[in-house]
Write a protein that holds these residues in place. Structure first.
Motif, PDB file in Angstrom:
ATOM      1  N   TYR A 123      46.790  39.650  42.874  1.00  0.00           N
ATOM      2  CA  TYR A 123      47.350  40.436  43.256  1.00  0.00           C
ATOM      3  C   TYR A 123      48.639  41.143  41.826  1.00  0.00           C
TER       4      TYR A 123
ATOM      5  N   ASP B 196      56.948  45.093  51.832  1.00  0.00           N
ATOM      6  CA  ASP B 196      55.334  45.054  52.069  1.00  0.00           C
ATOM      7  C   ASP B 196      55.558  45.445  53.303  1.00  0.00           C
TER       8      ASP B 196
ATOM      9  N   LYS C 196      58.710  38.682  50.210  1.00  0.00           N
ATOM     10  CA  LYS C 196      58.427  38.441  48.528  1.00  0.00           C
ATOM     11  C   LYS C 196      59.198  37.166  47.633  1.00  0.00           C
TER      12      LYS C 196
ATOM     13  N   LEU D 288      45.748  44.820  49.805  1.00  0.00           N
ATOM     14  CA  LEU D 288      45.818  44.315  49.120  1.00  0.00           C
ATOM     15  C   LEU D 288      46.362  43.200  49.042  1.00  0.00           C
ATOM     16  N   ILE D 289      47.328  42.619  49.642  1.00  0.00           N
ATOM     17  CA  ILE D 289      47.640  41.224  50.422  1.00  0.00           C
ATOM     18  C   ILE D 289      46.394  40.697  51.450  1.00  0.00           C
TER      19      ILE D 289
ATOM     20  N   SER E  84      50.998  48.058  50.946  1.00  0.00           N
ATOM     21  CA  SER E  84      50.292  47.085  50.059  1.00  0.00           C
ATOM     22  C   SER E  84      49.862  45.761  51.280  1.00  0.00           C
TER      23      SER E  84
ATOM     24  N   THR F 122      48.799  50.187  44.212  1.00  0.00           N
ATOM     25  CA  THR F 122      49.955  49.098  45.802  1.00  0.00           C
ATOM     26  C   THR F 122      51.211  50.604  45.641  1.00  0.00           C
TER      27      THR F 122
ATOM     28  N   SER G 257      43.520  39.945  48.467  1.00  0.00           N
ATOM     29  CA  SER G 257      43.935  38.871  47.273  1.00  0.00           C
ATOM     30  C   SER G 257      44.194  37.396  48.236  1.00  0.00           C
TER      31      SER G 257
ATOM     32  N   TYR H   6      46.396  33.431  44.077  1.00  0.00           N
ATOM     33  CA  TYR H   6      46.515  35.150  44.789  1.00  0.00           C
ATOM     34  C   TYR H   6      47.672  35.233  44.074  1.00  0.00           C
TER      35      TYR H   6
ATOM     36  N   SER I 105      48.510  45.037  41.156  1.00  0.00           N
ATOM     37  CA  SER I 105      49.101  45.519  41.630  1.00  0.00           C
ATOM     38  C   SER I 105      49.347  47.312  41.479  1.00  0.00           C
TER      39      SER I 105
END
Length: 220
Positions: free
Chosen positions: A83, A18, A116, A27-28, A24, A90, A31, A79, A87
């Motif tokens: 996500y 990431d 992750k 989006l992280i 991403s 991303t 989220s 979360y 996703s």
């Protein structure tokens, strides 16, 4: 020794995921806001960016220390739900996939060390059709969370390579700290989580501003 010559000697290139390969970060952050607020907690964009690279639960512990253990588990689930549902937003950063192809075509072994979970990494590898680029991957639920260097040590063991054979590339201070603990060559990328100054303070071996500059450094 010039940077290009030094990196040309590396046979193993290990990437964070990431903010290094995949675009991403937005989006992280989104989220985490959605998840925290769903359970009555708030944080800031800066705070969320500051925990990217850690395992998800370690990050939640830092962001929401006042939350109970059941609340933290609920935040983690919220979360993940948000996500996963989003996703598809991303992609790889521009020029990254071409770089992976070039490195692979030039005989480099490629790997991933990410904060992750295994399930999450496998999902995005499937979605991006990128499994075949990497000979091995290591996740935060399989080893210590960054900056613990266990993920890198495990990758070296699996590939039967030495620290001197490898370079690690990441966008967070935890990435650079992890590589430094092993004495591994590191490249900090300034287009992800941490600022240029924050990364420079960790004394990475190299530092680049853009994905294309990373391509040029590794493939030039």
């Amino acid at each position: 020794m010039t940077a290009s010559h030094d990196l040309a000697d590396k046979t193993l290139v290990i990437f964070d995921w990431d903010g290094t390969l995949m675009d991403s970060i937005g989006l992280i952050v989104e989220s985490m806001h959605i998840a925290g607020e769903a359970h009555g907690f708030q944080t800031t964009d800066k705070a969320v960016k500051g925990i990217i690279g850690l395992s998800l639960m370690n990050g939640i512990d830092i962001l929401y220390p006042q939350a109970s253990d059941p609340q933290k588990l609920a935040i983690q689930q919220s979360y993940a739900d948000y996500y996963i549902a989003n996703s598809h937003r991303t992609p790889f950063f521009a020029s990254i996939e071409g770089m992976l192809q070039t490195l692979q075509n030039n005989g480099k072994s490629l790997a991933v060390a990410t904060g992750k979970k295994r399930k999450g990494l496998d999902r995005v590898l499937d979605a991006s059709q990128s499994h075949d680029y990497f000979i091995t991957t290591r996740c935060a639920d399989e080893a210590g969370s960054k900056p613990d260097p266990q993920m890198l040590s495990d990758i070296l063991t699996h590939t039967q390579q030495q620290v001197s054979d490898a370079v690690f590339i990441g966008d967070s201070i935890y990435d650079i700290q992890m590589a430094t603990q092993l004495g591994m060559t590191s490249i900090a990328v300034n287009y992800g989580t941490a600022s240029k100054a924050e990364l420079a303070a960790q004394n990475p071996t190299y530092q680049v501003d853009t994905p294309q500059a990373l391509v040029d450094l590794l493939c030039g």
